[in-house]
Enzyme design. Structure first.
Site, short mmCIF file in Angstrom:
data_model
loop_
_atom_site.label_atom_id
_atom_site.label_comp_id
_atom_site.label_asym_id
_atom_site.label_seq_id
_atom_site.Cartn_x
_atom_site.Cartn_y
_atom_site.Cartn_z
N HIS A 264 -43.73 14.34 68.98
CA HIS A 264 -43.62 13.74 67.93
C HIS A 264 -44.69 14.45 66.62
CE1 HIS A 264 -42.38 9.21 70.16
NE2 HIS A 264 -41.23 10.23 69.48
C1 LIG Z 1 -36.11 16.21 71.95
C2 LIG Z 1 -36.31 14.90 71.18
C3 LIG Z 1 -36.16 13.96 71.47
C4 LIG Z 1 -37.41 12.66 70.31
N1 LIG Z 1 -36.59 11.50 70.64
C5 LIG Z 1 -37.16 10.69 69.89
C6 LIG Z 1 -36.96 9.11 69.83
O1 LIG Z 1 -36.44 8.90 71.20
N2 LIG Z 1 -37.57 8.25 69.48
C7 LIG Z 1 -38.09 8.85 68.08
O2 LIG Z 1 -38.04 8.29 67.36
N3 LIG Z 1 -37.95 10.16 67.92
C8 LIG Z 1 -37.98 10.61 68.47
N4 LIG Z 1 -38.20 12.49 68.25
C9 LIG Z 1 -39.08 12.55 67.07
C10 LIG Z 1 -37.95 12.51 65.25
O3 LIG Z 1 -36.95 13.32 65.91
C11 LIG Z 1 -39.08 13.03 64.97
O4 LIG Z 1 -40.39 12.72 64.04
C12 LIG Z 1 -38.24 13.79 63.36
O5 LIG Z 1 -36.87 13.70 63.29
C13 LIG Z 1 -38.51 13.83 62.08
O6 LIG Z 1 -38.48 14.11 61.24
P1 LIG Z 1 -38.33 15.32 60.05
O7 LIG Z 1 -37.39 14.91 58.81
O8 LIG Z 1 -39.60 15.44 59.87
O9 LIG Z 1 -37.60 16.63 61.19
P2 LIG Z 1 -36.54 17.20 62.34
O10 LIG Z 1 -36.00 16.12 62.59
O11 LIG Z 1 -36.82 17.81 62.75
O12 LIG Z 1 -35.72 17.60 60.54
C14 LIG Z 1 -35.92 19.21 59.75
C15 LIG Z 1 -34.86 19.71 59.89
O13 LIG Z 1 -34.52 20.86 59.45
C16 LIG Z 1 -35.05 22.45 59.26
N5 LIG Z 1 -35.66 23.61 59.18
C17 LIG Z 1 -36.65 23.37 59.64
N6 LIG Z 1 -36.58 24.58 58.76
C18 LIG Z 1 -35.91 25.75 58.21
C19 LIG Z 1 -35.33 26.15 57.46
N7 LIG Z 1 -36.51 27.31 57.36
N8 LIG Z 1 -34.58 26.70 56.79
C20 LIG Z 1 -33.14 25.79 57.26
N9 LIG Z 1 -33.66 24.62 57.95
C21 LIG Z 1 -34.61 24.21 58.37
C22 LIG Z 1 -34.99 22.25 60.83
O14 LIG Z 1 -33.92 22.44 61.73
C23 LIG Z 1 -33.97 20.42 60.71
O15 LIG Z 1 -33.01 20.26 61.00
C24 LIG Z 1 -37.09 12.83 68.97
C25 LIG Z 1 -37.94 14.57 68.60
C26 LIG Z 1 -37.41 15.51 69.51
C27 LIG Z 1 -37.74 17.26 69.06
#
Ligand SMILES: Cc1cc2nc3c(=O)[nH]c(=O)nc-3n(C[C@H](O)[C@H](O)[C@H](O)COP(=O)(O)OP(=O)(O)OC[C@H]3O[C@@H](n4cnc5c(N)ncnc54)[C@H](O)[C@@H]3O)c2cc1C
Length: 342
Positions: A264
């Site tokens: 997280h």
């Molecule tokens: C293994 C795991 C299990 C989890 N389980 C839960 C759960 O059960 N419940 C819950 O609430 N949360 C869970 N989480 C947390 C949740 O997934 C994250 O809090 C949430 O996805 C955050 O969203 P975000 O948009 O900030 O980042 P992300 O979802 O990480 O999205 C970022 C995206 O940007 C892309 N990216 C990054 N840099 C670049 C670049 N330079 N060029 C192109 N693309 C890029 C990445 O590939 C990714 O697709 C889990 C996370 C993980 C890793």
């Protein structure tokens, strides 16, 4: 996917896959597009109105830094031209450190052998053991009397979850863990090379604050108390990965040896109005125009619970703001006003 699939046919939507975005492009201090790599090809995408970065808590600060937004002296060391000085980029990293125990059980009632062709088939039909997310029981707990809100969250997984679940469980069992909900310690995502394919340096500084360790120790002690009583006690065969005792020293040693992230991470492009804030309340990056960061990196601190739903809520909120903004910008003849500098 539930957002993209319904609008996949729209003429104003293009999805490019397998592109690693390497920097935001600027004209002066106005974001005008992004550059990316697809294998060895450099691609450029231009934005008519705004660029929205959503690379997550590790990658968004890296991308801002690679684009010239960050601390002046570090950008100079990296030989990246400064676009805007924002000292908070990459700082304030926060996460839920998690510490658990695993126990083998009598019988075979766990998810140990849940992944196979038959269960995959059942899952395609919406049922079977794979239709659970694995974490079937949870709970919130105050480790000290008088706390207004819980400082620990429990997760129970019906399998031996060790080594981040990367290895198949060696026996039938379960895992019960406690994560620290409001850690005080802060870490950092630091860019160590101007090469955008180099991973950033990530320091979480877990348990760097005494209160975080205190919560973890008390949460772990409660975990052991839960396992030692009915109904789990009757199911338990023996400890698989557990502290030697519930004495503070053994609990702390177990925490230091086995704690892991619960995935997280937040906070590295934090929203706010203080000098370390990176975005304003509409996720607009300070000091530049037409650039937002919309992901978990903007949370000022990690929520007392899981982060996925809050991230989706944030994105929905900003989508509404962008829609309204588009109307405003059209009325203003295409000029995107800059947010006030923090
Ligand atoms: C293994 C795991 C299990 C989890 N389980 C839960 C759960 O059960 N419940 C819950 O609430 N949360 C869970 N989480 C947390 C949740 O997934 C994250 O809090 C949430 O996805 C955050 O969203 P975000 O948009 O900030 O980042 P992300 O979802 O990480 O999205 C970022 C995206 O940007 C892309 N990216 C990054 N840099 C670049 C670049 N330079 N060029 C192109 N693309 C890029 C990445 O590939 C990714 O697709 C889990 C996370 C993980 C890793």
């Amino acid at each position: 996917m539930c957002y993209l699939h319904p609008v996949a046919e729209r003429p104003n939507l293009t999805v490019k896959t397998h592109v690693h975005v390497t920097k935001v492009l600027f004209e002066g201090t106005r974001a005008v597009g992004v550059e990316g790599l697809r294998l060895s090809d450099t691609l450029e995408f231009r934005a008519a109105r705004e660029v929205i970065v959503c690379g997550g808590a590790y990658n968004s600060p890296q991308l801002l830094t690679l684009s010239g937004i960050g601390r002046e002296e570090e950008l100079a060391l990296l030989q990246i031209p400064l676009v805007a000085e924002l000292p908070g980029v990459g700082l304030n990293l926060s996460d839920h450190p998690n510490v658990g125990v695993t126990f083998t059980i009598k019988g075979e009632d766990s998810l140990k052998d849940a992944l196979n062709d038959a269960t995959l088939g059942q899952w395609m039909g919406g049922g079977g053991p794979l239709s659970t997310n694995g974490v079937q029981v949870g709970g919130f707990f105050r480790t000290e009397e008088g706390m207004e809100v819980p400082d620990v969250q429990f997760h129970l997984v019906s399998a031996l979850f060790e080594q981040e679940g990367l290895l198949p469980p060696p026996a039938h069992g379960f895992s019960l863990s406690a994560c620290v909900l409001r850690p005080q310690a802060r870490g950092q995502v630091a860019v160590v090379s101007p090469d955008p394919t180099t991973k950033p340096f990530i320091v979480h500084n877990y348990f760097g604050a005494e209160q975080d360790l205190r919560s973890a120790v008390a949460g772990l002690r409660e975990v052991l108390r839960i396992v030692a009583q009915s109904p789990l006690a009757e199911l338990v065969d023996g400890p698989h990965l557990a502290p030697a005792s519930s004495e503070d020293a053994d609990l702390e040693a177990h925490i230091r040896a086995t704690a892991q992230t619960i995935y997280h991470p937040v906070g590295t492009c934090k929203m706010g109005e203080d000098p370390l804030a990176v975005v304003d309340a509409e996720c607009r990056v300070y000091g530049v125009e037409a650039l937002r960061v919309v992901d978990a990196s903007v949370f000022p601190s990690v929520p007392r619970g899981n982060t996925n739903a809050p991230t989706i809520a944030l994105a929905e909120r900003v989508a509404d703001l962008v829609r309204r903004r588009v109307a405003e910008v059209e009325r203003a003849g295409g000029v995107v006003p800059a947010p006030a500098v923090a």
